[in-house]
Write an enzyme that holds these catalytic residues in place. Structure first.
Site, short mmCIF file in Angstrom:
data_model
loop_
_atom_site.label_atom_id
_atom_site.label_comp_id
_atom_site.label_asym_id
_atom_site.label_seq_id
_atom_site.Cartn_x
_atom_site.Cartn_y
_atom_site.Cartn_z
CG LEU A 183 -1.97 -1.05 1.39
CD1 LEU A 183 -2.58 -0.99 2.78
CD2 LEU A 183 -3.06 -0.88 0.33
CG HIS A 184 2.50 3.32 -3.06
ND1 HIS A 184 2.11 2.19 -3.73
CD2 HIS A 184 2.68 4.28 -4.01
CE1 HIS A 184 2.06 2.45 -5.03
NE2 HIS A 184 2.41 3.70 -5.22
NE ARG A 185 -1.28 3.81 -6.81
CZ ARG A 185 -0.60 4.17 -7.87
NH1 ARG A 185 -0.25 5.43 -8.05
NH2 ARG A 185 -0.24 3.29 -8.78
CG ASP B 41 -1.93 1.14 -3.00
OD1 ASP B 41 -0.76 0.76 -3.26
OD2 ASP B 41 -2.20 1.90 -2.06
#
Length: 366
Positions: free
Chosen positions: A208-210, A282
């Protein structure tokens, strides 16, 4: 012919590696083609940049602009200032940019203002989500590009709708998959595999990084709790991006089946993916890799710039829909997930096609 190749963030390195290899093949054949590698320094964590040069056999950059962190505007400005000085000192016939990061957009702007042609590798992809910085980068870059190298017929169609001349669009395939296929035999087991007692097909990889997933504490906490609950029968391995790590430190999440680890290099991370039961992400690039490796993938976004991974591959968009997540994981456990197929021209030869096109365009001879 002199080419300036720009890389700034982790996905860029995977895309430039096979292009550099293809150029070297042509050099060895006596063709007059050379390159300078410009690392903007947009990613500066060792596991997000330096490791990739070692693992993928990329030569050390000719220059590192070392822009590091900052707001979107600060980072864009720093890259533009640094790259302008680079182009003044080392003029190029072509600036080659890849992907959709800030470096891609910023260096394209500088090149065009200096009268240098731009080639965009991975041109034409669109998510339709203007809240993503990457979507803005894509639109700006493609509005300036001279030569468009595409990964899919979807991208070709997007560019044609924008009025791009058909003769400037080159459907070459996916350089990310060149790198994957070139290195799949070299994947190696990370130390955490034994330390966490992992077994093949018995764990889930999560990334996850968005901003839409990780920037707000409640949104991020709810997402993590839902993933942990729905996938309660699996260990969840979560390599934590630097921007996400800061948020995690402020949360008191007690999720016994979630294991937070440091970012991994390319070869170790893809070992984890190749041996996983499922990937939840993501990221767009990871959905391409899972498609080729035949690993089920759930994308925690409401849109994707890579629809071929859903239409032909093993990927499904679920956003933050808890019901969809439960339904999807139940299907995968039951063995009823789409097997998928590999999209056209994702065959490991995209970089060779790109360099062949450039040689023809510039009439390069021995």
């Amino acid at each position: 012919m002199k080419i300036s190749i720009v890389a700034g963030a982790r996905p860029n390195f995977m895309k430039i590696a096979p292009i550099i290899d293809a150029i070297k093949i042509k050099q060895n054949q006596g063709l007059d083609i050379s390159f300078r590698l410009i690392h903007t320094g947009q990613h500066y964590d060792k596991n997000l940049s330096d490791t990739f040069f070692q693992e993928l056999g990329i030569p050390l950059p000719n220059i590192n602009l070392e822009v590091k962190s900052g707001s979107q505007a600060e980072q864009t400005a720093a890259i533009m200032i640094g790259f302008e000085k680079e182009l003044f000192k080392f003029p190029a016939d072509l600036v080659l940019v890849v992907g959709d990061v800030t470096s891609t957009m910023a260096c394209s702007i500088v090149a065009k203002k200096e009268g240098v042609k731009v080639a965009h590798v991975e041109a034409g992809i669109r998510s339709g989500d203007m809240s993503m910085p990457e979507e803005i980068n894509r639109i700006v870059t493609d509005s300036l590009t001279d030569f468009y190298f595409t990964t899919s017929t979807y991208a070709n169609e997007n560019l044609l709708k924008l009025g791009v001349e058909e003769g400037k669009i080159f459907f070459v395939g996916n350089v990310m998959i060149d790198t994957l296929l070139n290195n799949i035999s070299k994947f190696n087991e990370p130390p955490i595999f034994n330390r966490l007692g992992l077994n093949s097909q018995k764990y889930i990889v999560l990334t996850l990084h968005r901003p839409s997933n990780v920037d707000e504490e409640k949104v991020f906490a709810d997402l993590m709790q839902n993933i942990s609950r729905i996938a309660k029968d699996f260990k969840i391995i979560f390599p934590v991006h630097p921007r996400t790590k800061k948020l995690l430190e402020g949360l008191n999440l007690n999720l016994p089946n979630v294991h937070y680890i440091e970012p991994l290099g390319y070869l170790q991370f893809n070992f984890l993916v190749k041996n996983s039961f499922l990937v939840m992400t993501d990221s767009g690039g990871i959905t391409e890799e899972t498609t080729v490796m035949g690993i089920p993938c759930l994308t925690l976004r409401n849109s994707t710039e890579r629809p071929e991974t859903c239409d032909f591959g093993t990927n499904m968009l679920i956003g933050s829909d808890v019901g969809l997540m439960e339904e999807a994981i139940t299907k995968i456990v039951a063995g009823k997930w789409q097997k998928g197929s590999v999209p056209e021209l994702w065959d490991g030869n995209a970089a060779i096609r790109i360099v062949d096109v450039l040689i023809k365009l510039y009439n390069i001879k021995p």
